[in-house]
Design a protein around this motif. Structure first.
Motif, PDB file in Angstrom:
ATOM      1  N   MET A   1       0.847  -1.186   0.000  1.00 18.20           N
ATOM      2  CA  MET A   1       0.000   0.000   0.000  1.00 18.20           C
ATOM      3  C   MET A   1       0.889   1.245   0.000  1.00 18.20           C
ATOM      4  SD  MET A   1      -3.072   0.776   2.592  1.00 18.20           S
ATOM      5  CE  MET A   1      -3.608   2.409   2.914  1.00 18.20           C
ATOM      6  N   ALA A   2       0.574   2.182  -0.867  1.00 19.62           N
ATOM      7  CA  ALA A   2       1.373   3.396  -1.014  1.00 19.62           C
ATOM      8  C   ALA A   2       1.178   4.322   0.183  1.00 19.62           C
ATOM      9  CB  ALA A   2       0.973   4.118  -2.291  1.00 19.62           C
ATOM     10  N   HIS A   3       2.251   4.990   0.538  1.00 18.02           N
ATOM     11  CA  HIS A   3       2.161   6.008   1.583  1.00 18.02           C
ATOM     12  C   HIS A   3       1.338   7.182   1.049  1.00 18.02           C
ATOM     13  CE1 HIS A   3       4.993   4.178   4.348  1.00 18.02           C
ATOM     14  NE2 HIS A   3       5.764   3.907   3.314  1.00 18.02           N
ATOM     15  N   ARG A   4       0.497   7.744   1.917  1.00 21.15           N
ATOM     16  CA  ARG A   4      -0.377   8.844   1.523  1.00 21.15           C
ATOM     17  C   ARG A   4       0.202  10.157   2.043  1.00 21.15           C
ATOM     18  NH1 ARG A   4      -6.942   8.739   2.291  1.00 21.15           N
ATOM     19  NH2 ARG A   4      -7.372  10.469   0.889  1.00 21.15           N
ATOM     20  N   ILE A   5       0.455  11.102   1.119  1.00 28.76           N
ATOM     21  CA  ILE A   5       1.085  12.376   1.435  1.00 28.76           C
ATOM     22  C   ILE A   5       0.095  13.506   1.151  1.00 28.76           C
ATOM     23  CG2 ILE A   5       3.085  13.864   1.018  1.00 28.76           C
ATOM     24  CD1 ILE A   5       3.868  10.982   1.842  1.00 28.76           C
ATOM     25  N   LEU A   6       0.004  14.466   2.066  1.00 28.48           N
ATOM     26  CA  LEU A   6      -0.803  15.667   1.859  1.00 28.48           C
ATOM     27  C   LEU A   6       0.129  16.801   1.470  1.00 28.48           C
ATOM     28  CD1 LEU A   6      -3.475  17.237   1.986  1.00 28.48           C
ATOM     29  CD2 LEU A   6      -3.068  17.554   4.447  1.00 28.48           C
ATOM     30  N   VAL A   7      -0.120  17.414   0.315  1.00 26.07           N
ATOM     31  CA  VAL A   7       0.674  18.533  -0.195  1.00 26.07           C
ATOM     32  C   VAL A   7      -0.173  19.792  -0.092  1.00 26.07           C
ATOM     33  CG1 VAL A   7       1.817  19.501  -2.226  1.00 26.07           C
ATOM     34  CG2 VAL A   7       1.964  17.038  -1.758  1.00 26.07           C
ATOM     35  N   VAL A   8       0.357  20.796   0.617  1.00 19.79           N
ATOM     36  CA  VAL A   8      -0.392  22.022   0.894  1.00 19.79           C
ATOM     37  C   VAL A   8       0.376  23.216   0.340  1.00 19.79           C
ATOM     38  CG1 VAL A   8      -1.565  23.354   2.670  1.00 19.79           C
ATOM     39  CG2 VAL A   8      -1.044  20.928   3.088  1.00 19.79           C
ATOM     40  N   ASP A   9      -0.218  23.913  -0.631  1.00 21.36           N
ATOM     41  CA  ASP A   9       0.421  25.100  -1.203  1.00 21.36           C
ATOM     42  C   ASP A   9      -0.644  25.901  -1.936  1.00 21.36           C
ATOM     43  OD1 ASP A   9       2.138  26.899  -2.874  1.00 21.36           O
ATOM     44  OD2 ASP A   9       3.723  25.627  -2.045  1.00 21.36           O
ATOM     45  N   ASP A  10      -0.584  27.225  -1.817  1.00 20.93           N
ATOM     46  CA  ASP A  10      -1.568  28.059  -2.501  1.00 20.93           C
ATOM     47  C   ASP A  10      -1.258  28.221  -3.991  1.00 20.93           C
ATOM     48  OD1 ASP A  10       0.648  29.579  -1.537  1.00 20.93           O
ATOM     49  OD2 ASP A  10      -0.448  31.435  -1.895  1.00 20.93           O
ATOM     50  N   SER A  11      -0.079  27.816  -4.426  1.00 25.65           N
ATOM     51  CA  SER A  11       0.295  27.884  -5.837  1.00 25.65           C
ATOM     52  C   SER A  11      -0.092  26.580  -6.535  1.00 25.65           C
ATOM     53  CB  SER A  11       1.805  28.106  -5.968  1.00 25.65           C
ATOM     54  OG  SER A  11       2.225  27.844  -7.296  1.00 25.65           O
ATOM     55  N   THR A  12      -0.970  26.697  -7.521  1.00 23.72           N
ATOM     56  CA  THR A  12      -1.401  25.521  -8.277  1.00 23.72           C
ATOM     57  C   THR A  12      -0.216  24.832  -8.934  1.00 23.72           C
ATOM     58  OG1 THR A  12      -3.532  26.564  -8.697  1.00 23.72           O
ATOM     59  CG2 THR A  12      -2.944  24.725 -10.121  1.00 23.72           C
ATOM     60  N   SER A  13       0.705  25.615  -9.508  1.00 23.94           N
ATOM     61  CA  SER A  13       1.845  25.011 -10.202  1.00 23.94           C
ATOM     62  C   SER A  13       2.761  24.260  -9.239  1.00 23.94           C
ATOM     63  CB  SER A  13       2.627  26.068 -10.988  1.00 23.94           C
ATOM     64  OG  SER A  13       3.136  27.061 -10.137  1.00 23.94           O
ATOM     65  N   VAL A  14       2.968  24.787  -8.036  1.00 26.41           N
ATOM     66  CA  VAL A  14       3.802  24.082  -7.051  1.00 26.41           C
ATOM     67  C   VAL A  14       3.100  22.802  -6.601  1.00 26.41           C
ATOM     68  CG1 VAL A  14       4.829  24.185  -4.741  1.00 26.41           C
ATOM     69  CG2 VAL A  14       5.041  26.142  -6.287  1.00 26.41           C
ATOM     70  N   ARG A  15       1.794  22.882  -6.323  1.00 21.13           N
ATOM     71  CA  ARG A  15       1.047  21.677  -5.941  1.00 21.13           C
ATOM     72  C   ARG A  15       1.179  20.598  -7.011  1.00 21.13           C
ATOM     73  NH1 ARG A  15      -3.161  25.148  -4.621  1.00 21.13           N
ATOM     74  NH2 ARG A  15      -4.442  24.319  -6.316  1.00 21.13           N
ATOM     75  N   LEU A  16       1.038  20.995  -8.271  1.00 22.65           N
ATOM     76  CA  LEU A  16       1.143  20.032  -9.369  1.00 22.65           C
ATOM     77  C   LEU A  16       2.547  19.449  -9.472  1.00 22.65           C
ATOM     78  CD1 LEU A  16      -0.936  21.615 -12.275  1.00 22.65           C
ATOM     79  CD2 LEU A  16      -1.251  19.356 -11.258  1.00 22.65           C
ATOM     80  N   MET A  17       3.561  20.293  -9.362  1.00 23.15           N
ATOM     81  CA  MET A  17       4.937  19.819  -9.480  1.00 23.15           C
ATOM     82  C   MET A  17       5.279  18.838  -8.360  1.00 23.15           C
ATOM     83  SD  MET A  17       8.430  22.085  -9.939  1.00 23.15           S
ATOM     84  CE  MET A  17       7.401  23.481 -10.277  1.00 23.15           C
ATOM     85  N   VAL A  18       4.908  19.182  -7.127  1.00 26.75           N
ATOM     86  CA  VAL A  18       5.190  18.300  -5.988  1.00 26.75           C
ATOM     87  C   VAL A  18       4.370  17.016  -6.125  1.00 26.75           C
ATOM     88  CG1 VAL A  18       5.050  18.044  -3.484  1.00 26.75           C
ATOM     89  CG2 VAL A  18       5.846  20.208  -4.467  1.00 26.75           C
ATOM     90  N   SER A  19       3.096  17.147  -6.449  1.00 25.45           N
ATOM     91  CA  SER A  19       2.223  15.975  -6.613  1.00 25.45           C
ATOM     92  C   SER A  19       2.744  15.030  -7.678  1.00 25.45           C
ATOM     93  CB  SER A  19       0.813  16.408  -7.024  1.00 25.45           C
ATOM     94  OG  SER A  19       0.126  16.939  -5.963  1.00 25.45           O
ATOM     95  N   ASN A  20       3.081  15.580  -8.838  1.00 27.31           N
ATOM     96  CA  ASN A  20       3.554  14.736  -9.938  1.00 27.31           C
ATOM     97  C   ASN A  20       4.859  14.031  -9.577  1.00 27.31           C
ATOM     98  OD1 ASN A  20       1.332  15.364 -11.484  1.00 27.31           O
ATOM     99  ND2 ASN A  20       2.356  16.990 -12.617  1.00 27.31           N
ATOM    100  N   THR A  21       5.751  14.736  -8.887  1.00 25.70           N
ATOM    101  CA  THR A  21       7.016  14.134  -8.454  1.00 25.70           C
ATOM    102  C   THR A  21       6.750  12.959  -7.519  1.00 25.70           C
ATOM    103  OG1 THR A  21       8.196  16.235  -8.681  1.00 25.70           O
ATOM    104  CG2 THR A  21       9.185  14.586  -7.232  1.00 25.70           C
TER     105      THR A  21
END
Length: 122
Positions: A1-21
């Protein structure tokens, strides 16, 4: 089972970059656009780690970290800041609120994956 990470940022592009990584490395990722939304998400789901920005509308990262840590079920969940802030006083406030680490933006993807791997024991 994959570890579940919460990514919090007001910048959509940063959220996407961190999420995709993180997703490319096999993590399950949820996102929130500010501390209040992250706190709400943490009441609906459990996370293995949180990566949060500091400067956000509605609730900043330090306030979120304090509120997140106040809930007993979140006390052992690692919180790492990913922020442009680099002042020692702000980092100390984050540590006092319960954060275990700080990454300066812009971030290196390998550094992010290394930090996340260490904090979730992957």
């Amino acid at each position: 089972m994959a570890h579940r990470i919460l990514v919090v940022d007001d910048s959509t592009s940063v959220r996407l970059m961190v999420s995709n990584t993180l997703k490319a490395a096999g993590y399950q990722v949820d996102t929130a656009e500010d501390g209040q939304s992250a706190l709400d998400a943490s009441q609906r789901a459990s996370f293995n780690a949180v990566i949060t920005d500091q400067n956000m509308p509605r609730m900043d990262g330090i306030s979120f970290c304090r509120a997140f840590r106040a809930r007993p079920e979140n006390r052992g969940v690692p919180v790492v800041f990913l922020s442009t802030e680099s002042e020692a006083a702000v980092k100390e406030k984050a540590r006092s609120a319960g954060a275990i680490g700080w990454i300066i933006k812009p971030f290196n993807q390998q550094q992010l994956l290394s930090v996340v791997g260490r904090i979730v024991g992957a």
